[in-house]
Scaffold this motif. Structure first.
Motif, mmCIF file in Angstrom:
data_model
loop_
_atom_site.group_PDB
_atom_site.id
_atom_site.type_symbol
_atom_site.label_atom_id
_atom_site.label_comp_id
_atom_site.label_asym_id
_atom_site.label_seq_id
_atom_site.Cartn_x
_atom_site.Cartn_y
_atom_site.Cartn_z
ATOM 1 N N PHE A 66 0.861 -1.182 0.000
ATOM 2 C CA PHE A 66 0.000 0.000 0.000
ATOM 3 C C PHE A 66 0.899 1.234 0.000
ATOM 4 O O PHE A 66 1.758 1.367 0.872
ATOM 5 N N ASP A 67 0.702 2.110 -0.971
ATOM 6 C CA ASP A 67 1.492 3.333 -1.073
ATOM 7 C C ASP A 67 0.585 4.528 -0.822
ATOM 8 O O ASP A 67 0.414 5.396 -1.687
ATOM 9 N N GLU A 68 -0.029 4.524 0.356
ATOM 10 C CA GLU A 68 -0.984 5.569 0.715
ATOM 11 C C GLU A 68 -1.085 5.648 2.231
ATOM 12 O O GLU A 68 -0.751 4.691 2.932
ATOM 13 N N PRO A 69 -1.525 6.786 2.758
ATOM 14 C CA PRO A 69 -1.714 6.901 4.212
ATOM 15 C C PRO A 69 -2.830 5.972 4.691
ATOM 16 O O PRO A 69 -3.880 5.853 4.052
ATOM 17 N N LEU A 70 -2.586 5.308 5.816
ATOM 18 C CA LEU A 70 -3.553 4.394 6.416
ATOM 19 C C LEU A 70 -3.560 4.584 7.924
ATOM 20 O O LEU A 70 -2.529 4.879 8.522
ATOM 21 N N GLU A 71 -4.718 4.391 8.527
ATOM 22 C CA GLU A 71 -4.823 4.386 9.984
ATOM 23 C C GLU A 71 -4.462 2.998 10.497
ATOM 24 O O GLU A 71 -4.814 1.990 9.878
ATOM 25 N N VAL A 72 -3.753 2.944 11.610
ATOM 26 C CA VAL A 72 -3.477 1.674 12.268
ATOM 27 C C VAL A 72 -4.567 1.509 13.320
ATOM 28 O O VAL A 72 -4.480 2.037 14.425
ATOM 29 N N ALA A 73 -5.631 0.820 12.942
ATOM 30 C CA ALA A 73 -6.772 0.642 13.836
ATOM 31 C C ALA A 73 -6.430 -0.295 14.986
ATOM 32 O O ALA A 73 -6.937 -0.143 16.099
ATOM 33 N N SER A 74 -5.556 -1.243 14.716
ATOM 34 C CA SER A 74 -5.119 -2.191 15.737
ATOM 35 C C SER A 74 -3.801 -2.797 15.299
ATOM 36 O O SER A 74 -3.608 -3.096 14.119
ATOM 37 N N CYS A 75 -2.917 -2.965 16.241
ATOM 38 C CA CYS A 75 -1.635 -3.622 15.979
ATOM 39 C C CYS A 75 -1.283 -4.414 17.233
ATOM 40 O O CYS A 75 -1.252 -3.850 18.328
ATOM 41 N N VAL A 76 -1.059 -5.692 17.071
ATOM 42 C CA VAL A 76 -0.685 -6.544 18.202
ATOM 43 C C VAL A 76 0.464 -7.438 17.779
ATOM 44 O O VAL A 76 0.666 -7.707 16.595
#
Length: 139
Positions: A66-76
């Motif tokens: 992905f070459d676009e801004p993204l939100e990290v909704a969850s990271c574990v």
């Protein structure tokens, strides 16, 4: 099933540096606090990302870029030893401006903003190749 009781040694919170690699920042924190085993959760935003999907039939990872801004909704994920270095096994759910989500094994991503909570365990964990899954799993 492989399981064990764990005792928490310490806990940390950290802000990830803008422009750095997301997973590398978590591994850097683990190195800094000498975490030989840990569990972490995080959230924030990235400027780009590479997720991996593991094909169980072919026993191979396939990248999704992905070459676009993204939100990290969850990271574990967790920290353990792999090939003589601390490794952050990281999974993330990322969302785009429309709220559509993608998820998978986070290989790399450029931090826009990120916050992480890490719980360090007293005893270390090490990964070793598993013949059945062809993955590096905890001993």
């Amino acid at each position: 099933m492989n399981y064990r009781a764990v005792e928490t040694e310490s806990e940390y919170i950290a802000r990830l540096e803008t422009g750095a690699d997301w997973r590398a920042e978590i591994e850097s924190l683990a190195d800094e606090v000498e975490a030989d085993a840990a569990w972490f959760s995080a959230l924030g935003a990235v400027q780009d990302a590479e997720l991996w999907f593991y094909d169980q039939n072919e026993c191979e990872y396939y990248p999704i870029e992905f070459d676009e801004p993204l939100e990290v909704a969850s990271c574990v994920g967790n920290v353990s030893w792999l090939d003589g270095a601390r490794f952050a096994h990281t999974h993330a759910v990322l969302s785009d401006p429309d709220g559509d989500a993608v998820a998978g094994h986070l290989n790399e991503a450029t931090v826009w903003a990120g916050e992480v909570h890490m719980r360090v365990f007293e005893e270390g964990l090490e990964r070793e190749y598993d013949d059945t899954t062809e993955l590096d799993l905890w001993l």
